[in-house]
Structure formats: structure tokens, C-alpha cells
Design an enzyme around this catalytic site. Sequence first.
Site, PDB file in Angstrom:
ATOM      1  N   TYR A  49      -6.824   4.557  -0.223  1.00 32.88           N
ATOM      2  CA  TYR A  49      -7.787   4.226   0.619  1.00 32.88           C
ATOM      3  C   TYR A  49      -8.771   5.293   1.024  1.00 32.88           C
ATOM      4  O   TYR A  49      -8.298   6.413   1.196  1.00 32.88           O
ATOM      5  CB  TYR A  49      -6.712   3.761   1.951  1.00 32.88           C
ATOM      6  CG  TYR A  49      -7.544   3.472   3.245  1.00 32.88           C
ATOM      7  CD1 TYR A  49      -7.898   2.193   3.215  1.00 32.88           C
ATOM      8  CD2 TYR A  49      -7.944   4.407   4.074  1.00 32.88           C
ATOM      9  CE1 TYR A  49      -8.647   1.612   4.501  1.00 32.88           C
ATOM     10  CE2 TYR A  49      -8.612   4.156   5.315  1.00 32.88           C
ATOM     11  CZ  TYR A  49      -9.087   2.753   5.430  1.00 32.88           C
ATOM     12  OH  TYR A  49      -9.833   2.377   6.216  1.00 32.88           O
ATOM     13  N   GLU A  59     -15.151   0.429   4.578  1.00 31.53           N
ATOM     14  CA  GLU A  59     -13.514   0.284   4.053  1.00 31.53           C
ATOM     15  C   GLU A  59     -13.371  -0.048   2.728  1.00 31.53           C
ATOM     16  O   GLU A  59     -13.684  -1.172   2.247  1.00 31.53           O
ATOM     17  CB  GLU A  59     -12.823  -0.246   5.184  1.00 31.53           C
ATOM     18  CG  GLU A  59     -11.336  -0.167   4.936  1.00 31.53           C
ATOM     19  CD  GLU A  59     -10.455  -1.071   6.030  1.00 31.53           C
ATOM     20  OE1 GLU A  59      -9.967  -0.415   6.821  1.00 31.53           O
ATOM     21  OE2 GLU A  59     -10.363  -2.290   6.090  1.00 31.53           O
TER      22      GLU A  59
END
Length: 386
Positions: free
Chosen positions: A109, A197
Site C-alpha cells: 500500500y 491512494e
Amino acid sequence: MNIHEHQAKEILRQYGVAVPRGGVAFSPEEAEAVALSLGGEVFVVKAQIHAGGRGKAGGVKVAKTPREVKAIAGRMLGSKLVTHQTGPEGKIVQRVLVEEGIDIARELYVGIVLDRSLSRLVVMASTEGGVEIEKVAEEDPEAIFKEYVDPDIGLQAFQARRLAFKLGLEGNPMKNAVRFILALYRAYVESDASLAEINPLVVTAAGEVLALDAKMNFDDNALYRHPEIAAMRDPNEEEPLEVEASKYNLNYIKLDGNVGCMVNGAGLAMATMDIIKLAGGMPANFLDVGGGASVETVRNGFRILLSDPNVKAVLVNIFGGIVRCDRVAKGIIEAAQSVDIRVPMVIRLAGTNAREAAQLLQNSGMNFQVAASLKEAAEKVVRMIQ
């Protein structure tokens, strides 16, 4: 402003951020054509809506032939996808993204956002890719690594290397991750994004680092600098009343309650919603009509908030600082006369000439309830509904 995944990847690609090959399709035939152009033996078909959790809801499917891609796209397009972010009403899928299959070795991530408490951008990374980062932050906050960016010098290479090292990368994957993070930061800053993101960020068996999924939000106040990004707006993914309000420069957000709110000033609007809840009610919207509160502004505000069938009563809370309260009252009366108002209304005006304004409202002959304080106004409007 939010955009679709395929649009975010188009922007990222322009800044050298590695993303899988793919294309958007609006019909099963277009989806098949994209798959044929990609070649290969594995394809991924992804529903494009402004919500997360698509995979768990059946919005991400794997296909092995272009014909299978066409069949999957045929079932997705026009269907309603319900995820934990859409709510039970779901969203209609009107486009799909067809991408090449990726040989995934690891899922990570990476995200960038503004930390308002420090007034600095923060680049976050975690080994817990492919899951909700909010859940990771709540259950295992130490699994999220952060690098804060000095606004004078920007993100430095050593910071990107430090993040890559904490992710357990080495060799070519580490070099590629550093390059990826620096390019992502540049894309974020130069496009005036408010969020970038990548979840998951994947490392392939060959050591490549790719954005398997991408989410980008943008600062509405900077869109005038990016007409190409503003053109990516998809009104079909937004609340219709919010789209209508934006035409008149009204700050409107639809909520789940039944008390319509019209307020001038964002802070006062937030306080008004809080007081309504304390009185036992639920606000149906956030509506900031701005400092002027002109007749036209109030009229459009009434029309939009009354278009919500859930609204059972209206609370108007105006502070007469920039404009006198008696002028606001005249504007409210004139606007109300031109709009079909079939629900009870409580009005609280405070500030310059508030007493004169209350007399105007009481003598208007209209079904207004006048309140002297915000507490009284909230209690009155909640009692009306009950």
C-alpha cells in the site's frame, strides 16, 4: 472531485507511474476489443464506480479469453453494484476497465494525503496491501510507515528509499519502488490532488512495481488550473441534488436525516447540524448559502433542499454580519413566495437588525416560526417533526 480508477491511471501514466496496460469500455463489444488489443492469456474486468470494496461485491472478475471478457462486461454493465461504501442503494455500472493479468508476488500500500494537524503532506506505506487501510490504521497502526514532506524541498529520494526499505524490498523491486513513490508524489503535487491512494501496490514476480488499483481526489478550488481533469467529472456518480447545487455555487451535501438546513457559513452550518442532533433530530443536508444570502441564493437553496423527499421541516439559521438581518428576512420572504413550501419552517436570524428581521417574518403572513436562539430553533423544528 473524485474520478474513476481508469482516469486516475491515465493521469499517473503521464507522470511515469507504472500501471498495468488496459482500456476503458462502455459496451461488451468495446471490452472485447480492448482485450484483443492487449493480447495475453489472462484479463481482469473491473467495474468503474466511485466506491471501494468492488472486489468483494463482484465488481472485479478474471477472464481467460476476449470472448469471456465480453460476457463478463455484458453482465456488469447496467447492473447495480452494492458495496460497503455505496450503501444499500448501490451504484449502476456504466463503464468497465479491462486490463492485462498481472503475476503478483506481493501486495503493498502507498498513499499521499495532507496531514492538516502538521500542515504537511504525508506519504504512507504499508505491507498490508489489498485490505482497507482504515482497518489497518485502527487495528495495527505500527504497520503504516510515514514520511512527512518539507514543503520547501519536496519529497526526497532518501525518504522514498526509507519507505521501500521498511516495506522489505531490495534489489530491483526496491529501485522500482523508489522510482514509483517519487513519480506518485510529483503527480499528486502537480495535479493539485487532495488524495492519491494505491491499494494494492503490487510487486510482480519479475520485480516490477505497479499500481494495480488507483484512487485520486482533487481540490475543487484548483480545478480551474486543470480543465483536462475537470472534464473527467462524472455527474452520474454524484448525488443529483449536489450537482444541481454546484450550478449555483451552493455548498450542499445530502445527508440521511429529515431536517433541511439552510445556513450562511460552513462553521455555523456544522454547529447547526450538531444542535439539531442534540435536540433529537437528524439533519437532511449541509447547505451553506454563503455570506450574502441574496434572494436568488435563498430561492435556489429552498428549491434544492425541498427537492429531497426526506425533508419534513426546514431550519434557516442566518447570521447577519456581512449583510443586515432585515435584508435577509426580506429575501427569505420574497424567495419563499416563489417556491412551493409545504413543510413547516423555523427561522433564526442573529446579528445586525435581528429584531427588525423577526418582526418582518412574523408579519409576513407566511407559515414561519421565529426563534431567538439556535437552541430554541433546533428544539422547535424537531418538535414539529415529532
